[in-house]
Design an enzyme around this catalytic site. Structure first.
Site, PDB file in Angstrom:
ATOM      1  N   ILE A  10      38.090  38.044  25.572  1.00  0.00           N
ATOM      2  CA  ILE A  10      36.772  37.860  26.198  1.00  0.00           C
ATOM      3  C   ILE A  10      36.746  38.240  27.669  1.00  0.00           C
ATOM      4  O   ILE A  10      35.691  38.345  28.262  1.00  0.00           O
ATOM      5  CB  ILE A  10      36.205  36.428  26.023  1.00  0.00           C
ATOM      6  CG1 ILE A  10      37.230  35.376  26.399  1.00  0.00           C
ATOM      7  CG2 ILE A  10      35.639  36.226  24.660  1.00  0.00           C
ATOM      8  CD1 ILE A  10      36.667  33.968  26.345  1.00  0.00           C
ATOM      9  N   GLU A  12      39.254  39.478  31.395  1.00  0.00           N
ATOM     10  CA  GLU A  12      40.523  39.627  32.095  1.00  0.00           C
ATOM     11  C   GLU A  12      40.353  39.125  33.513  1.00  0.00           C
ATOM     12  O   GLU A  12      39.453  39.583  34.228  1.00  0.00           O
ATOM     13  CB  GLU A  12      40.926  41.108  32.103  1.00  0.00           C
ATOM     14  CG  GLU A  12      42.378  41.274  32.347  1.00  0.00           C
ATOM     15  CD  GLU A  12      43.030  42.265  31.360  1.00  0.00           C
ATOM     16  OE1 GLU A  12      44.176  42.603  31.583  1.00  0.00           O
ATOM     17  OE2 GLU A  12      42.371  42.688  30.398  1.00  0.00           O
ATOM     18  N   GLY A  13      41.133  38.131  33.888  1.00  0.00           N
ATOM     19  CA  GLY A  13      41.065  37.627  35.252  1.00  0.00           C
ATOM     20  C   GLY A  13      42.204  38.211  36.062  1.00  0.00           C
ATOM     21  O   GLY A  13      42.951  39.067  35.580  1.00  0.00           O
ATOM     22  N   SER A  14      42.359  37.710  37.288  1.00  0.00           N
ATOM     23  CA  SER A  14      43.416  38.272  38.130  1.00  0.00           C
ATOM     24  C   SER A  14      44.797  37.848  37.647  1.00  0.00           C
ATOM     25  O   SER A  14      45.796  38.462  37.988  1.00  0.00           O
ATOM     26  CB  SER A  14      43.189  37.862  39.586  1.00  0.00           C
ATOM     27  OG  SER A  14      42.813  36.523  39.656  1.00  0.00           O
ATOM     28  N   PHE A  15      44.869  36.781  36.821  1.00  0.00           N
ATOM     29  CA  PHE A  15      46.186  36.314  36.378  1.00  0.00           C
ATOM     30  C   PHE A  15      46.535  36.742  34.958  1.00  0.00           C
ATOM     31  O   PHE A  15      47.632  36.570  34.505  1.00  0.00           O
ATOM     32  CB  PHE A  15      46.268  34.784  36.467  1.00  0.00           C
ATOM     33  CG  PHE A  15      46.181  34.304  37.878  1.00  0.00           C
ATOM     34  CD1 PHE A  15      47.238  34.519  38.745  1.00  0.00           C
ATOM     35  CD2 PHE A  15      45.053  33.672  38.352  1.00  0.00           C
ATOM     36  CE1 PHE A  15      47.165  34.094  40.058  1.00  0.00           C
ATOM     37  CE2 PHE A  15      44.974  33.248  39.665  1.00  0.00           C
ATOM     38  CZ  PHE A  15      46.036  33.461  40.522  1.00  0.00           C
ATOM     39  N   ARG A  17      44.789  37.579  30.665  1.00  0.00           N
ATOM     40  CA  ARG A  17      43.637  37.721  29.769  1.00  0.00           C
ATOM     41  C   ARG A  17      43.110  36.363  29.309  1.00  0.00           C
ATOM     42  O   ARG A  17      43.835  35.379  29.287  1.00  0.00           O
ATOM     43  CB  ARG A  17      44.058  38.506  28.525  1.00  0.00           C
ATOM     44  CG  ARG A  17      44.536  39.909  28.831  1.00  0.00           C
ATOM     45  CD  ARG A  17      44.772  40.690  27.564  1.00  0.00           C
ATOM     46  NE  ARG A  17      45.722  40.034  26.660  1.00  0.00           N
ATOM     47  CZ  ARG A  17      45.965  40.425  25.410  1.00  0.00           C
ATOM     48  NH1 ARG A  17      45.300  41.459  24.911  1.00  0.00           N
ATOM     49  NH2 ARG A  17      46.845  39.809  24.651  1.00  0.00           N
ATOM     50  N   ALA A  18      41.849  36.348  28.906  1.00  0.00           N
ATOM     51  CA  ALA A  18      41.280  35.172  28.241  1.00  0.00           C
ATOM     52  C   ALA A  18      40.925  35.607  26.825  1.00  0.00           C
ATOM     53  O   ALA A  18      40.223  36.604  26.630  1.00  0.00           O
ATOM     54  CB  ALA A  18      40.045  34.686  28.977  1.00  0.00           C
ATOM     55  N   LYS A  33      43.999  31.089  27.620  1.00  0.00           N
ATOM     56  CA  LYS A  33      44.209  31.910  28.813  1.00  0.00           C
ATOM     57  C   LYS A  33      45.680  32.246  28.910  1.00  0.00           C
ATOM     58  O   LYS A  33      46.522  31.355  28.914  1.00  0.00           O
ATOM     59  CB  LYS A  33      43.750  31.151  30.064  1.00  0.00           C
ATOM     60  CG  LYS A  33      42.279  31.354  30.347  1.00  0.00           C
ATOM     61  CD  LYS A  33      41.799  30.560  31.512  1.00  0.00           C
ATOM     62  CE  LYS A  33      42.059  31.245  32.815  1.00  0.00           C
ATOM     63  NZ  LYS A  33      41.326  30.556  33.923  1.00  0.00           N
ATOM     64  N   ASP A 127      37.723  26.671  44.172  1.00  0.00           N
ATOM     65  CA  ASP A 127      37.099  27.946  43.797  1.00  0.00           C
ATOM     66  C   ASP A 127      35.848  27.679  42.959  1.00  0.00           C
ATOM     67  O   ASP A 127      35.657  28.268  41.894  1.00  0.00           O
ATOM     68  CB  ASP A 127      38.098  28.832  43.052  1.00  0.00           C
ATOM     69  CG  ASP A 127      37.664  30.304  43.067  1.00  0.00           C
ATOM     70  OD1 ASP A 127      36.819  30.672  43.909  1.00  0.00           O
ATOM     71  OD2 ASP A 127      38.164  31.084  42.240  1.00  0.00           O
TER      72      ASP A 127
HETATM   73  N1  ATP Z   1      36.637  28.068  28.330  1.00  0.00           N
HETATM   74  C1  ATP Z   1      35.975  29.221  28.313  1.00  0.00           C
HETATM   75  N2  ATP Z   1      34.950  29.412  27.457  1.00  0.00           N
HETATM   76  C2  ATP Z   1      34.275  30.589  27.431  1.00  0.00           C
HETATM   77  N3  ATP Z   1      34.552  31.640  28.223  1.00  0.00           N
HETATM   78  C3  ATP Z   1      35.576  31.512  29.091  1.00  0.00           C
HETATM   79  C4  ATP Z   1      36.337  30.306  29.189  1.00  0.00           C
HETATM   80  N4  ATP Z   1      37.288  30.472  30.151  1.00  0.00           N
HETATM   81  C5  ATP Z   1      37.137  31.716  30.635  1.00  0.00           C
HETATM   82  N5  ATP Z   1      36.112  32.349  30.009  1.00  0.00           N
HETATM   83  C6  ATP Z   1      35.646  33.721  30.262  1.00  0.00           C
HETATM   84  O1  ATP Z   1      36.769  34.576  30.189  1.00  0.00           O
HETATM   85  C7  ATP Z   1      36.717  35.570  31.204  1.00  0.00           C
HETATM   86  C8  ATP Z   1      38.021  35.571  31.998  1.00  0.00           C
HETATM   87  O2  ATP Z   1      38.143  34.333  32.652  1.00  0.00           O
HETATM   88  P1  ATP Z   1      39.343  33.997  33.639  1.00  0.00           P
HETATM   89  O3  ATP Z   1      39.122  32.612  34.133  1.00  0.00           O
HETATM   90  O4  ATP Z   1      40.617  34.322  32.968  1.00  0.00           O
HETATM   91  O5  ATP Z   1      39.208  35.030  34.795  1.00  0.00           O
HETATM   92  P2  ATP Z   1      38.034  35.289  35.814  1.00  0.00           P
HETATM   93  O6  ATP Z   1      37.370  33.984  36.163  1.00  0.00           O
HETATM   94  O7  ATP Z   1      37.169  36.362  35.241  1.00  0.00           O
HETATM   95  O8  ATP Z   1      38.809  35.869  37.047  1.00  0.00           O
HETATM   96  P3  ATP Z   1      39.663  35.059  38.118  1.00  0.00           P
HETATM   97  O9  ATP Z   1      40.366  33.937  37.436  1.00  0.00           O
HETATM   98  O10 ATP Z   1      40.550  36.099  38.641  1.00  0.00           O
HETATM   99  O11 ATP Z   1      38.635  34.593  39.110  1.00  0.00           O
HETATM  100  C9  ATP Z   1      35.477  35.292  32.030  1.00  0.00           C
HETATM  101  O12 ATP Z   1      34.445  36.137  31.615  1.00  0.00           O
HETATM  102  C10 ATP Z   1      35.100  33.868  31.680  1.00  0.00           C
HETATM  103  O13 ATP Z   1      33.696  33.690  31.697  1.00  0.00           O
END
Ligand code: ATP
Length: 459
Positions: A10, A12-15, A17-18, A33, A127
């Site tokens: 769904i 990809e964050g800086s750390f 994949r989700a 995550k 954050d």
């Molecule tokens: N519990 C969750 N339920 C639904 N979607 C989620 C959940 N956690 C994260 N996501 C979605 O997954 C994606 C990646 O989230 P993640 O927290 O890994 O990184 P990010 O927030 O995009 O970046 P960063 O952590 O670098 O700020 C985002 O689009 C976020 O909306």
């Protein structure tokens, strides 16, 4: 990971994949995550901290932790799936249709309840932003992403300079002052403003403009149709001195807006809120569990010593601790980015200074920096980790808008343009002194970190 089947990636964050996964036994959907574990042991605390902190936060408005495990050099955190997506996506879907007051109050009240819960546990999120606040399918708010959070220690809380997501960062951070519970309050003020207007409060086309606006607390007022309590609340949440901002507890209990907010909190959340405050002090058993989870003493000391001073009223009586030192050499990426923006030249920093001191044509009282802002800002910008800003904001140094926030409109959105003319009832909006709640932890001492430390010293 074999307990889950992968549905889709769904994001990809800086750390890492989700992933959206389904539990093979229960058929329930979860988010996993995946966080790349650093090879260097001393850097392990950050990813682990997210898992530990999330696991300790049990609240109807905080993403529920399921489990954490390590596999193939990855830390996997399984958590509740919030099918409504994040609040940023939700706002973007609105395009120009404003949310109803009812929606704003309902969502914001839940965010406050979640933030109060974590603050009661002496945890700072650091954050808070619309991208880290999620919605379930029934519209319940869930606060998530504890990857930047830190634990405070009541007796050894030291300053830790930190830059979160630039658009949401409180002025004290730009001024290299300690992060505290009120910095989270500022960030939540940004989210409230976004909910009310579908825009960032501090629209800017450059770092310089953004920082100036944030440090002056200068934002366009809310449209007139919104309740004056919200305008009043924002004015307080955006006080440049953190001591003048209300705490989450006071926003929910003794503020002019409290009645409105509480009327929009589901009864379950209200009960949890009361109960949460009564049990903020974790028991010895609880401390033991945290100690076990944390595993290594090094992790504890790092987390603990990264905390900040919260007992402002009594700070003189305590021994100041060593401040966290920045790395000697700023990151290449940051330097490169700064080199290409107008902010890095000493001239432009000079003009930053100028404009702050002279305040031309502005008769209102503004906070003045007592330190030299160019030095402070330059050092923060040069040495801070801006990775979170990169993951959230489009930074295009060569383009017209070097710092474009996700809510900026591609056209017709003039971040530095004139503020909309909205009549304000200045007297009604004048904030009262909020001295009484800068110290909210005193009433509910939370000494679980001491217990954790005691526990470790026994081993
Ligand atoms: N519990 C969750 N339920 C639904 N979607 C989620 C959940 N956690 C994260 N996501 C979605 O997954 C994606 C990646 O989230 P993640 O927290 O890994 O990184 P990010 O927030 O995009 O970046 P960063 O952590 O670098 O700020 C985002 O689009 C976020 O909306």
């Amino acid at each position: 990971m074999e307990r889950y089947s992968l549905q889709k990636v769904i994001g990809e964050g800086s750390f890492g994949r989700a992933l959206l996964v389904r539990c093979k036994s229960s058929q329930e959907k979860y988010v996993v995550k995946e966080i790349q574990l650093p090879k260097n042991n001393s850097k392990l605390e950050n990813p682990r901290r997210e898992a530990i902190l999330l696991s300790k936060m049990k609240h109807p408005n905080i993403v529920t932790f399921r489990e954490a495990f390590e596999a193939d050099g990855l830390l996997c955190i399984a958590m509740e799936f919030c099918s409504g997506g994040d609040l940023l996506q939700r706002m973007q879907q609105q395009k120009t249709t404003q949310f109803s007051v009812d929606h704003i109050l309902r969502w914001f009240a839940q965010m406050c309840a979640a933030a109060q819960h974590i603050h009661d546990k002496r945890v700072l999120h650091r954050d808070l932003k619309s991208k880290n606040i999620f919605l379930t399918d029934n519209g319940t708010i869930k606060l998530g992403d504890f990857g930047s959070a830190c634990i405070l220690n009541s007796s050894k809380a030291y300053a830790n300079t930190y830059v979160g997501t630039p658009y949401y960062v409180a002025p004290e951070i730009w001024d290299n002052k300690p992060y505290n519970n009120k910095s989270d309050v500022w960030s939540l003020g940004c989210v409230l403003y976004e909910l009310c207007t579908l825009r960032h409060p501090f629209q800017a086309s450059s770092w310089k403009s953004l920082i100036l606006k944030v440090c002056r607390g200068a934002y366009p007022p809310l449209p007139n149709h919104l309740p004056y309590e919200l305008q009043y609340l924002l004015k307080q949440m955006f006080k440049t001195n953190p001591k003048d901002r209300p705490s989450m507890h006071s926003i929910l209990t003794s503020h002019r807006v409290s009645k409105l907010l509480r009327a929009h909190l589901p009864s379950q959340a209200l009960e949890t809120q009361e109960q949460g405050r009564r049990t903020a002090r974790w028991k010895r058993e609880e401390g033991k569990k945290v100690a076990n989870l944390l595993g290594e003493k090094r992790l504890i000391t790092t987390s603990t010593f990264e905390g900040v001073e919260l007992h402002e009223a009594h700070s003189e009586s305590r021994e100041p601790g060593p401040r966290k030192q920045w790395a000697a050499v700023p990151s290449d990426t940051v330097l490169q980015m700064l080199a290409n923006t107008s902010l890095v030249s000493s001239d432009s920093m000079g003009s930053t200074c100028q404009s702050l001191r002279e305040e031309p044509g502005d008769s209102r009282q503004r906070r003045r920096w007592d330190k030299d802002p160019p030095e402070t800002l330059l050092s923060v910008l040069e040495k801070a980790q801006l990775s979170r800003a990169f993951s959230t904001f489009l930074i295009n140094p060569g383009g017209e808008d070097p710092l474009v926030g996700p809510l900026s409109q591609p056209r017709g959105d003039h971040p530095d343009g004139p503020e909309p003319e909205v009549a304000l009832d200045e007297e009604r909006l004048q904030p009262r002194s909020d001295d009484e709640d800068t110290d909210f932890e005193e009433e509910y001492p939370c000494d679980w970190m001491e217990e954790v430390e005691k526990m470790l010293s026994e081993h």
